[in-house]
Design an enzyme around this catalytic site. Structure first.
Site, PDB file in Angstrom:
ATOM      1  N   LYS A   1     -17.800 -45.559 -20.822  1.00 23.24           N
ATOM      2  CA  LYS A   1     -17.673 -46.928 -20.313  1.00 23.24           C
ATOM      3  C   LYS A   1     -18.556 -47.889 -21.109  1.00 23.24           C
ATOM      4  O   LYS A   1     -18.206 -49.052 -21.304  1.00 23.24           O
ATOM      5  CB  LYS A   1     -18.012 -46.998 -18.824  1.00 23.24           C
ATOM      6  CG  LYS A   1     -16.792 -46.872 -17.936  1.00 23.24           C
ATOM      7  CD  LYS A   1     -16.284 -45.467 -17.750  1.00 23.24           C
ATOM      8  CE  LYS A   1     -15.055 -45.088 -18.471  1.00 23.24           C
ATOM      9  NZ  LYS A   1     -14.654 -43.698 -18.244  1.00 23.24           N
TER      10      LYS A   1
ATOM     11  N   ALA B   1     -15.898 -37.748 -11.090  1.00 16.09           N
ATOM     12  CA  ALA B   1     -17.305 -37.767 -10.681  1.00 16.09           C
ATOM     13  C   ALA B   1     -17.435 -38.076  -9.188  1.00 16.09           C
ATOM     14  O   ALA B   1     -18.235 -37.452  -8.480  1.00 16.09           O
ATOM     15  CB  ALA B   1     -18.058 -38.800 -11.512  1.00 16.09           C
TER      16      ALA B   1
ATOM     17  N   GLY C   1      -3.165 -35.317 -26.905  1.00 14.63           N
ATOM     18  CA  GLY C   1      -3.258 -35.471 -25.449  1.00 14.63           C
ATOM     19  C   GLY C   1      -3.383 -36.938 -25.069  1.00 14.63           C
ATOM     20  O   GLY C   1      -4.395 -37.574 -25.374  1.00 14.63           O
ATOM     21  N   ALA C   2      -2.318 -37.473 -24.439  1.00  8.99           N
ATOM     22  CA  ALA C   2      -2.364 -38.880 -23.991  1.00  8.99           C
ATOM     23  C   ALA C   2      -2.746 -38.925 -22.521  1.00  8.99           C
ATOM     24  O   ALA C   2      -2.087 -39.567 -21.699  1.00  8.99           O
ATOM     25  CB  ALA C   2      -1.005 -39.544 -24.209  1.00  8.99           C
TER      26      ALA C   2
ATOM     27  N   HIS D   1     -10.062 -67.600  -2.967  1.00 13.52           N
ATOM     28  CA  HIS D   1      -9.249 -68.241  -4.011  1.00 13.52           C
ATOM     29  C   HIS D   1     -10.156 -68.994  -4.981  1.00 13.52           C
ATOM     30  O   HIS D   1     -11.060 -69.691  -4.526  1.00 13.52           O
ATOM     31  CB  HIS D   1      -8.266 -69.222  -3.398  1.00 13.52           C
ATOM     32  CG  HIS D   1      -7.493 -69.974  -4.447  1.00 13.52           C
ATOM     33  ND1 HIS D   1      -6.429 -69.402  -5.124  1.00 13.52           N
ATOM     34  CD2 HIS D   1      -7.655 -71.227  -4.961  1.00 13.52           C
ATOM     35  CE1 HIS D   1      -5.957 -70.283  -5.993  1.00 13.52           C
ATOM     36  NE2 HIS D   1      -6.691 -71.400  -5.930  1.00 13.52           N
TER      37      HIS D   1
ATOM     38  N   GLY E   1      -7.365 -31.664 -21.567  1.00  6.19           N
ATOM     39  CA  GLY E   1      -7.822 -31.164 -20.277  1.00  6.19           C
ATOM     40  C   GLY E   1      -9.132 -30.404 -20.407  1.00  6.19           C
ATOM     41  O   GLY E   1      -9.666 -30.232 -21.507  1.00  6.19           O
TER      42      GLY E   1
END
Ligand code: FAD
Ligand code: NAI
Length: 475
Positions: free
Chosen positions: A58, A330, A190-191, A454, A281
């Protein structure tokens, strides 16, 4: 230092360290053993998540998104950026600092909660219902005992048969988070979640990314409508996703890797890449536990066999997180850790598998909770659907990110929310409202009747709930 504990947790990832803290909060004399080492050989608790997973990925996703915005996104806001430069070393350094802050945070929490921390590998020596002896092999070797043991030893990246990770050219998540020069050509096998997140990071930083996926459908577990939209958006950004491929021979040279594969039309193809990420995986990690010494049962796929309450076949031995069945997330590991500590204390710890949210941190983000439309169809459940595009949301327009939508699925008769699926800006935050609603078994109308600020992205959630009853106001 005490050597006899009420609860010993083996593994200090999100499953283990959270279980240890909760056990200590409940008054148990608790220890946690974790073997992860930082680059100086010191302790680095937090497991895969903190060291080579959630947190560093991240951090790099954020940095690379800033870079992309500076290069391509700011101009429309009237901000001109000249002389844009990438200092990858600094970007990776920042990521490492964020990781270290999290490692240190966990050590602080152990002290605060009086959890005794052991840095080393924990393995079972012997034991039965009356207690277990565990060897800790670290800088020194010692032996400790526990009335209850919680195993939280996590998972490792799965390699392709015959193609081990060298972390130089053929990378697992560990190497993918530490590439020191942006590759010109990056291959990703691997997508799935890692492939799309790490592929996005390196594409944003300038790599030409080719993703090779075995399955014919993009993100098969995601709601089809959302997956299609996500595929369209990610492809438009330049991520080259090839579905339905069959991987053949992989050869690592000195500076590049060639991958032979058959494409979805059956034609032989060959790709040459500067780096190759293999993200197909993960496998449960029970290496070094010496599970055989106490007769701990594994299932046919190598996971520790547990029941719905995370109990193993042995009295007072529990297992949580990636090393047991269920999604490798996690927050799932954490929930199980808390629930087990509470069960040991005689409480009714509880994990609701129906309301575990998923997030893929691409841009836009993809997030969901509950059933997909294809699952409801397969289960023969009568449902109503409502969608609302961010294109019609004022805050999204102001942000300059109008891609994607919110989708609600509700029971046709009772209107109970059965699933919520989002592809769009800040989907990771928006999904929380849906999780709370589903946990309280709310109806779509409940969300539709709640006042949302809003202008906010959350208004798209309210509008999608209104759309279930075909009465969206702004679309
Ligand atoms: P782990 O985090 O794997 O921790 C296990 C710990 O046990 C490790 O520190 C290990 O060294 C230690 N250990 C193992 N055996 C022993 C032993 N015998 N003695 C002592 N210590 C031992 N999930 C999310 O929810 N959100 C995300 O954004 C996300 N991003 C991810 C990104 C990547 C690149 C990867 C790889 C994973 C990501 N995940 C994410 C998944 C998440 O990291 C895992 O689900 C989570 O870490 C599992 O926690 P755990 O405690 O079960 O195991
Ligand atoms: P994944 O299960 O998400 O995706 C693996 C992909 O590889 C699948 O699409 C699969 O069809 C494909 N695949 C398998 N074998 C293949 C082959 N031989 N050739 C080509 N394709 C093949 O696994 P991934 O991405 O490795 O991540 C592991 C786990 O880590 C995830 O399932 C998730 O639980 C966790 N994670 C969570 C994140 C999040 O929550 N944001 C981020 C990253 C990882």
């Amino acid at each position: 230092m005490s050597k006899n504990f009420d609860v010993v947790v083996i593994g200090g990832g999100p499953g283990g360290y959270i279980a240890a803290i909760r056990a200590a909060q409940l008054g148990f004399n608790t220890a946690c053993i974790d073997e992860w080492k930082n680059d100086k050989g010191g302790p680095a608790p937090g497991g895969t998540c903190t060291n080579v997973g959630c947190i560093p990925s991240k951090a790099l996703l954020q940095s690379s998104e800033h870079f992309e915005h500076a290069g391509h996104g700011f101009a429309e806001h009237g901000i001109e950026v000249k002389g844009l430069n990438l200092d990858l070393g600094k970007m990776l350094g920042r990521k490492n600092t964020v990781v270290k802050q999290n490692n240190d945070g966990i050590l602080y929490l152990f002290k605060k909660n009086k959890v005794t921390f052991f840095h080393g590998r924990g393995s079972f020596a012997k034991g039965d219902a009356s207690g277990y002896e565990i060897k800790v092999a670290g800088a020194t070797e010692e032996s400790i005992t526990a009335k209850h043991v919680i195993i939280a030893t996590g998972s490792n990246a799965r390699a392709l048969p015959g193609t081990p990770f060298d972390e130089q050219l053929i990378l697992s998540n560990t190497g993918a988070l530490a590439i020191t020069e942006v590759p010109k050509k990056l291959g990703v096998i691997g997508a799935g979640v890692i492939g799309l997140e790490m592929g996005s990071v390196w594409r944003r930083l300038g790599a030409e990314v080719t993703v090779l996926e075995a399955l014919p459908a993009f993100l098969g577990a995601v709601d089809e409508q959302i997956a299609k939209e996500a595929q369209k958006l990610l492809t438009k950004q330049g991520l080259n996703v090839n579905l339905g491929v069959k991987i053949g021979e992989i050869k690592a040279g000195k500076k590049s890797v060639t991958v032979e594969y058959t494409d979805s039309k059956g034609a032989a193809q060959k790709g040459e890449f500067d780096k190759l990420i293999v993200s197909i995986g993960r496998t449960p990690n029970t290496i070094g536990l010496n599970a055989e010494a106490i007769g701990l049962k594994l299932d046919e796929r190598g996971f520790i066999a547990v029941d719905g309450d995370c109990k193993t076949n042995l009295a007072n031995v529990w297992a949580v997180g990636d090393v047991v069945r269920g999604p490798m997330l996690a927050h799932k590991a954490e929930e199980e850790g808390v629930a087990v500590a509470e069960r040991i204390a005689g409480q009714h710890g509880h994990v609701n598998f129906n309301t575990i949210p998923w997030v893929i941190y691409t841009s836009p983000e993809i997030a969901w909770v509950g059933k997909t439309e294809q699952q409801l169809k397969a289960d023969g459940v009568a449902y109503k659907a409502g969608t609302f595009p961010f294109l019609a949301n004022g805050r999204a327009r102001a942000l300059g990110d109008t891609s994607g939508m919110v989708k609600f699925l509700a029971d046709a008769k009772t209107d109970e929310i059965l699933g919520v699926h989002i592809v769009g800006p800040m989907a990771s935050e928006l999904i929380s409202e849906a999780v709370v609603a589903m946990e309280f078994r709310a109806s779509a109308e409940d969300i539709a009747r709640i006042c949302h600020a809003h202008p906010s992205l959350s208004e798209a959630t309210k509008e999608a709930a209104l759309a279930v009853d075909k009465r969206a106001l702004n679309f």
